[in-house]
Design an enzyme around this catalytic site. Sequence first.
Site, PDB file in Angstrom:
ATOM      1  N   ASP A  97      -3.295  -3.387   4.187  1.00  0.00           N
ATOM      2  CA  ASP A  97      -2.242  -3.751   5.142  1.00  0.00           C
ATOM      3  C   ASP A  97      -1.845  -2.527   5.972  1.00  0.00           C
ATOM      4  OD1 ASP A  97      -1.416  -6.577   4.502  1.00  0.00           O
ATOM      5  OD2 ASP A  97      -1.212  -5.690   2.510  1.00  0.00           O
ATOM      6  N   ASP A 138      -6.677   1.844   2.238  1.00  0.00           N
ATOM      7  CA  ASP A 138      -5.583   0.896   2.087  1.00  0.00           C
ATOM      8  C   ASP A 138      -5.895  -0.304   3.001  1.00  0.00           C
ATOM      9  OD1 ASP A 138      -2.874   0.025   1.484  1.00  0.00           O
ATOM     10  OD2 ASP A 138      -2.443   0.547   3.568  1.00  0.00           O
ATOM     11  N   ASP A 179      -1.844   4.098   5.830  1.00  0.00           N
ATOM     12  CA  ASP A 179      -0.848   4.041   6.909  1.00  0.00           C
ATOM     13  C   ASP A 179       0.529   4.492   6.417  1.00  0.00           C
ATOM     14  OD1 ASP A 179      -0.604   1.579   5.366  1.00  0.00           O
ATOM     15  OD2 ASP A 179       0.847   0.971   6.893  1.00  0.00           O
TER      16      ASP A 179
HETATM   17 MG   LIG Z   1      -0.534  -0.092   4.063  1.00  0.00          MG
END
Ligand SMILES: [Mg+2]
Length: 322
Positions: free
Chosen positions: A51, A49, A265
């Site tokens: 961000d 991923d 995240d």
């Molecule tokens: Mg993310």
Amino acid sequence: MPNNAITTRHSKNYNRTFKMFKSSVYNLQEASKDQIQDFLNSFDTVLSDCDGVLWIDNNAIQGSADAMNYFRKLGKKIFYVTNNSTKIRSDFAAKAQQMGFIASQEEILSTAYLAAHYLKGIGFTKKVYVLGSNGIAEELKAVGIRHIGVGPDLVKPDFKSMQPSDLDPEVGAVIVGFDEHVSYPKFMKAASYLASEECLFIATNTDERFPRGGSIVVPGTGTLVRAVETCSERKALVLGKPHDYVRKFLESCGLDPARTLMIGDRCNTDIEFGVRCGFQTLLVLSGVTSNKDLERLRNEKKPPLPDVVLPKLGDILSLLQS
Ligand SMILES: [Mg+2]
């Protein structure tokens, strides 16, 4: 957790797979150097991923570029898998490169690209109403699909005066992504197009929030998707993580799930996606999911839980060096 929590599914002579207990979380910081090495040997493909793992807004997260570039140096195949729909793939690649990541357009899997790829794949020839941003518009344009709707929509004199003639009869699909110009008239138009059963309803992703930290909450694309689902009384086909389309796309690229690591995240998108696909999963605590969130999920035994955890991706290099 003791070191023997790390098990291998096959002998050394075969594909070696480092697999953690599915029901618990293991902190990679507690692993020995050899175990980190075993972990690195256990996958051939890295899906990350963006961000919250690699960067936040325009700021790289310390050590992430070095870690991703190290994976590449080890011969791993890399994909940057993002639910973000605001940019085209070449812009994502340029952004990554500026922050020190080695990245090419072909390695970027963004939801704007997936939406265009999906429509192209089903032979869609009509026009798309985009409740979203330029990234989607540009990716559609790249595959020759016409679109309308991007940018502010000011219905004059006001939304109550909207007429059927304000709708484009050529529209055959609505795509909902992140749209900073979201407005009541846009919801009216999206729902009015979707009143026709033949009109396709596609959403890039359903993330609740963007990673930011502090006390300001930045509503994510899921906020807009749920609003359009509510007023259209329909369910969108969601293309981004954790949904199936990304996996199908990746499998068409020859990915082997058992030798793939998903880094994210967020538990409810990235880790959920990894678990559903049978990948190994690494959660980093540099974005949306905090240590406190993770503790809560663990205490509630609430899946999906990651196989392994690190405070931030760059820590893997410090662990190899320490
Ligand atoms: Mg993310």
